[in-house]
Design a protein around this motif. Structure first.
Motif, PDB file in Angstrom:
ATOM      1  N   GLU A  88       0.852  -1.190   0.000  1.00  0.00           N
ATOM      2  CA  GLU A  88       0.000   0.000   0.000  1.00  0.00           C
ATOM      3  C   GLU A  88       0.888   1.240   0.000  1.00  0.00           C
ATOM      4  O   GLU A  88       2.057   1.183   0.420  1.00  0.00           O
ATOM      5  CB  GLU A  88      -0.941   0.012   1.218  1.00  0.00           C
ATOM      6  N   LEU A  89       0.343   2.367  -0.471  1.00  0.00           N
ATOM      7  CA  LEU A  89       1.100   3.612  -0.479  1.00  0.00           C
ATOM      8  C   LEU A  89       0.152   4.805  -0.451  1.00  0.00           C
ATOM      9  O   LEU A  89      -1.031   4.682  -0.756  1.00  0.00           O
ATOM     10  CB  LEU A  89       2.030   3.682  -1.690  1.00  0.00           C
ATOM     11  N   ILE A  90       0.709   5.964  -0.071  1.00  0.00           N
ATOM     12  CA  ILE A  90      -0.036   7.224  -0.063  1.00  0.00           C
ATOM     13  C   ILE A  90       0.530   8.121  -1.154  1.00  0.00           C
ATOM     14  O   ILE A  90       1.734   8.396  -1.182  1.00  0.00           O
ATOM     15  CB  ILE A  90       0.077   7.949   1.293  1.00  0.00           C
ATOM     16  N   GLN A  91      -0.338   8.569  -2.074  1.00  0.00           N
ATOM     17  CA  GLN A  91       0.063   9.481  -3.139  1.00  0.00           C
ATOM     18  C   GLN A  91      -0.495  10.869  -2.839  1.00  0.00           C
ATOM     19  O   GLN A  91      -1.712  11.064  -2.796  1.00  0.00           O
ATOM     20  CB  GLN A  91      -0.455   8.998  -4.495  1.00  0.00           C
ATOM     21  N   LEU A  92       0.379  11.834  -2.570  1.00  0.00           N
ATOM     22  CA  LEU A  92      -0.032  13.185  -2.221  1.00  0.00           C
ATOM     23  C   LEU A  92      -0.379  14.000  -3.458  1.00  0.00           C
ATOM     24  O   LEU A  92       0.057  13.693  -4.576  1.00  0.00           O
ATOM     25  CB  LEU A  92       1.073  13.890  -1.428  1.00  0.00           C
ATOM     26  N   ARG A 120       4.297  13.945  -4.566  1.00  0.00           N
ATOM     27  CA  ARG A 120       5.203  13.194  -3.717  1.00  0.00           C
ATOM     28  C   ARG A 120       4.477  12.000  -3.085  1.00  0.00           C
ATOM     29  O   ARG A 120       3.250  11.969  -3.042  1.00  0.00           O
ATOM     30  CB  ARG A 120       5.777  14.096  -2.614  1.00  0.00           C
ATOM     31  N   MET A 121       5.247  11.047  -2.632  1.00  0.00           N
ATOM     32  CA  MET A 121       4.685   9.900  -1.951  1.00  0.00           C
ATOM     33  C   MET A 121       4.742  10.166  -0.444  1.00  0.00           C
ATOM     34  O   MET A 121       5.800  10.494   0.095  1.00  0.00           O
ATOM     35  CB  MET A 121       5.474   8.635  -2.312  1.00  0.00           C
ATOM     36  N   GLY A 122       3.616  10.034   0.227  1.00  0.00           N
ATOM     37  CA  GLY A 122       3.572  10.341   1.647  1.00  0.00           C
ATOM     38  C   GLY A 122       3.975   9.188   2.537  1.00  0.00           C
ATOM     39  O   GLY A 122       4.414   9.385   3.678  1.00  0.00           O
ATOM     40  N   GLY A 123       3.835   7.967   2.046  1.00  0.00           N
ATOM     41  CA  GLY A 123       4.196   6.789   2.818  1.00  0.00           C
ATOM     42  C   GLY A 123       4.129   5.557   1.942  1.00  0.00           C
ATOM     43  O   GLY A 123       3.405   5.532   0.937  1.00  0.00           O
ATOM     44  N   CYS A 124       4.894   4.518   2.298  1.00  0.00           N
ATOM     45  CA  CYS A 124       4.909   3.296   1.504  1.00  0.00           C
ATOM     46  C   CYS A 124       5.129   2.107   2.429  1.00  0.00           C
ATOM     47  O   CYS A 124       5.975   2.148   3.330  1.00  0.00           O
ATOM     48  CB  CYS A 124       6.027   3.374   0.464  1.00  0.00           C
ATOM     49  N   TRP A 125       4.353   1.028   2.201  1.00  0.00           N
ATOM     50  CA  TRP A 125       4.360  -0.166   3.038  1.00  0.00           C
ATOM     51  C   TRP A 125       4.893  -1.345   2.229  1.00  0.00           C
ATOM     52  O   TRP A 125       4.463  -1.587   1.101  1.00  0.00           O
ATOM     53  CB  TRP A 125       2.948  -0.473   3.532  1.00  0.00           C
ATOM     54  N   PHE A 126       5.818  -2.112   2.817  1.00  0.00           N
ATOM     55  CA  PHE A 126       6.513  -3.181   2.107  1.00  0.00           C
ATOM     56  C   PHE A 126       6.393  -4.512   2.847  1.00  0.00           C
ATOM     57  O   PHE A 126       6.331  -4.545   4.076  1.00  0.00           O
ATOM     58  CB  PHE A 126       8.009  -2.867   1.987  1.00  0.00           C
ATOM     59  N   THR A 127       6.414  -5.601   2.076  1.00  0.00           N
ATOM     60  CA  THR A 127       6.444  -6.938   2.675  1.00  0.00           C
ATOM     61  C   THR A 127       7.460  -7.814   1.955  1.00  0.00           C
ATOM     62  O   THR A 127       7.726  -7.634   0.763  1.00  0.00           O
ATOM     63  CB  THR A 127       5.060  -7.609   2.638  1.00  0.00           C
ATOM     64  N   CYS A 128       8.024  -8.791   2.699  1.00  0.00           N
ATOM     65  CA  CYS A 128       8.948  -9.747   2.097  1.00  0.00           C
ATOM     66  C   CYS A 128       8.400 -11.162   2.195  1.00  0.00           C
ATOM     67  O   CYS A 128       9.060 -12.119   1.784  1.00  0.00           O
ATOM     68  CB  CYS A 128      10.318  -9.669   2.779  1.00  0.00           C
ATOM     69  N   HIS A 175      -6.489   1.337  12.053  1.00  0.00           N
ATOM     70  CA  HIS A 175      -5.909   1.992  10.876  1.00  0.00           C
ATOM     71  C   HIS A 175      -6.799   1.782   9.650  1.00  0.00           C
ATOM     72  O   HIS A 175      -7.397   0.707   9.481  1.00  0.00           O
ATOM     73  CB  HIS A 175      -4.539   1.405  10.546  1.00  0.00           C
ATOM     74  N   ALA A 176      -6.876   2.804   8.800  1.00  0.00           N
ATOM     75  CA  ALA A 176      -7.488   2.620   7.489  1.00  0.00           C
ATOM     76  C   ALA A 176      -6.519   1.838   6.603  1.00  0.00           C
ATOM     77  O   ALA A 176      -6.859   0.781   6.063  1.00  0.00           O
ATOM     78  CB  ALA A 176      -7.825   3.970   6.862  1.00  0.00           C
ATOM     79  N   ILE A 177      -5.290   2.341   6.476  1.00  0.00           N
ATOM     80  CA  ILE A 177      -4.259   1.623   5.732  1.00  0.00           C
ATOM     81  C   ILE A 177      -3.862   0.379   6.522  1.00  0.00           C
ATOM     82  O   ILE A 177      -3.570   0.447   7.719  1.00  0.00           O
ATOM     83  CB  ILE A 177      -3.044   2.528   5.495  1.00  0.00           C
ATOM     84  N   PRO A 216      -0.365  -2.833  -5.607  1.00  0.00           N
ATOM     85  CA  PRO A 216      -0.374  -1.897  -4.481  1.00  0.00           C
ATOM     86  C   PRO A 216      -1.665  -1.074  -4.411  1.00  0.00           C
ATOM     87  O   PRO A 216      -2.171  -0.603  -5.434  1.00  0.00           O
ATOM     88  CB  PRO A 216       0.832  -0.993  -4.766  1.00  0.00           C
ATOM     89  N   VAL A 217      -2.191  -0.943  -3.209  1.00  0.00           N
ATOM     90  CA  VAL A 217      -3.368  -0.100  -2.973  1.00  0.00           C
ATOM     91  C   VAL A 217      -2.880   1.339  -2.814  1.00  0.00           C
ATOM     92  O   VAL A 217      -1.971   1.605  -2.022  1.00  0.00           O
ATOM     93  CB  VAL A 217      -4.119  -0.547  -1.702  1.00  0.00           C
ATOM     94  N   VAL A 218      -3.477   2.259  -3.574  1.00  0.00           N
ATOM     95  CA  VAL A 218      -3.050   3.658  -3.552  1.00  0.00           C
ATOM     96  C   VAL A 218      -4.093   4.495  -2.810  1.00  0.00           C
ATOM     97  O   VAL A 218      -5.269   4.514  -3.171  1.00  0.00           O
ATOM     98  CB  VAL A 218      -2.859   4.204  -4.979  1.00  0.00           C
ATOM     99  N   TRP A 219      -3.653   5.178  -1.768  1.00  0.00           N
ATOM    100  CA  TRP A 219      -4.493   6.076  -0.987  1.00  0.00           C
ATOM    101  C   TRP A 219      -4.163   7.515  -1.370  1.00  0.00           C
ATOM    102  O   TRP A 219      -2.987   7.892  -1.436  1.00  0.00           O
ATOM    103  CB  TRP A 219      -4.251   5.869   0.506  1.00  0.00           C
TER     104      TRP A 219
END
Length: 321
Positions: A184-188, A192-200, A254-256, A289-292
């Motif tokens: 998931e990520l936040i697109q301002l 700019r990108m406000g935040g980004c979530w990663f998994t392995c 959390h929403a995200i 990726p889900v974009v907020w």
């Protein structure tokens, strides 16, 4: 050996996070007595801590330091060959390489490098698995140790959130060096990108980067441990209350990523989160990726709680004004 088509699985999981504290005795008391981590050992200026079902010797290295923040973030690779592939990827990149260490009290040789903002990352394969003595062994053979019922007693480490001046550049670093995928990520609105979530792996995330808005450098936003259920977090809020721990925000959802959360500050000021993601897993191999959007985020958290200002600007170490 054939190169895997998905480098995401070269990394097995988040191993441990080193936390700096300038109030070591108070922080250690918090993490053991109030938070409920177990002390595996001490060496030099550091204490090695783990949650009751972390299988490794430690998931937090608490180190006495002149300030607060994060010392390093460590990931265990999925095999010696996977470690070699990740090392080759890092060395071929344009990111700063720090090189090999001899290891630590909880693991063997490790390879260190830096993200674009100065955070130190570490990769290793050889690890020390926690061997519970009789008084700490669980009645169930498949648990790492017995539930200690001390303070909050989270089950395992979950994720770490770092602050960076350019989240898009951090994404390039993670995809290049660690091979993680974005969930998931936040697109301002400003591009700019406000935040980004990663998994392995099949967790929804174990690494986050949020945009640095407080003027600091190589700062920590928070470290998170996971509980079995939401009620554990409600109980944790009462434990914090009775022990004079500052609750910053929550309990809420959390929403995200949808996790139930509670944020507090340990005595030195590092932000510590408790989270419960329920049964949400990232099983789709072709997850998009889900974009907020900025408008999405202004609605607040899942049930409408607005994100407080300190959550956007505060990190450790604090910024000198």
């Amino acid at each position: 050996m054939t190169e895997p088509t998905n480098p995401n699985f070269d990394i097995a999981h988040l191993g441990h996070v080193e936390i700096y504290t300038d109030r070591f005795d108070e922080s250690l008391d918090f993490f053991t007595r109030v938070f409920g981590l177990k002390l595996s050992g001490r060496e030099g200026d550091s204490a090695y801590l783990r949650a009751w079902d972390d299988y490794e010797f430690h998931s937090m290295k608490l180190t006495a330091h002149e300030t607060t923040g994060v010392g390093h973030v460590a990931y265990r690779c999925s095999s010696p060959e996977a470690l070699a592939r990740r090392v080759a990827a890092v060395e071929a990149s344009d990111y700063k390489v720090l090189g090999w260490t001899e290891g630590d009290m909880g693991h063997g040789p490790s390879f260190r490098f830096e993200d674009p903002f100065g955070h130190v990352f570490e990769l290793y394969w050889e690890t020390v698995k926690y061997q519970a003595p009789p008084e700490d062994a669980s009645a169930l053979k498949n648990l790492s140790s017995r539930f200690n019922a001390q303070g909050i007693s989270p089950r395992r480490i979950d994720h770490v959130n770092l602050l960076g001046e350019d989240v898009s550049e951090f994404r390039r670093f993670v995809e290049t060096c660690l091979g993680h995928r974005v969930t998931e990520l936040i697109q301002l609105d400003n591009g700019r990108m406000g935040g980004c979530w990663f998994t392995c792996n099949n967790k929804t995330y174990d690494l986050v980067c949020s945009e640095e808005r407080g003027g600091g450098q190589k700062r920590l936003h928070h470290v998170t441990y996971a509980t079995d259920q939401r009620e554990d977090i409600l109980r944790a809020a009462d434990i914090y209350l009775e022990n004079g721990v500052h609750i910053e925000t929550g309990p809420h959802k959390h929403a995200i990523q949808g996790s139930f959360f509670l944020y507090a500050w340990e005595p030195a000021g590092n932000r510590i989160e408790l989270a419960n993601a329920g049964a949400r897993l990232m099983l789709a191999p072709d997850w998009e990726p889900v974009v907020w959007t900025e408008a999405d985020r202004k609605k607040g958290q899942a049930w409408g709680l607005k994100t407080i200002e300190s959550f956007h600007t505060r990190g450790t170490p604090p910024v000198e004004r």
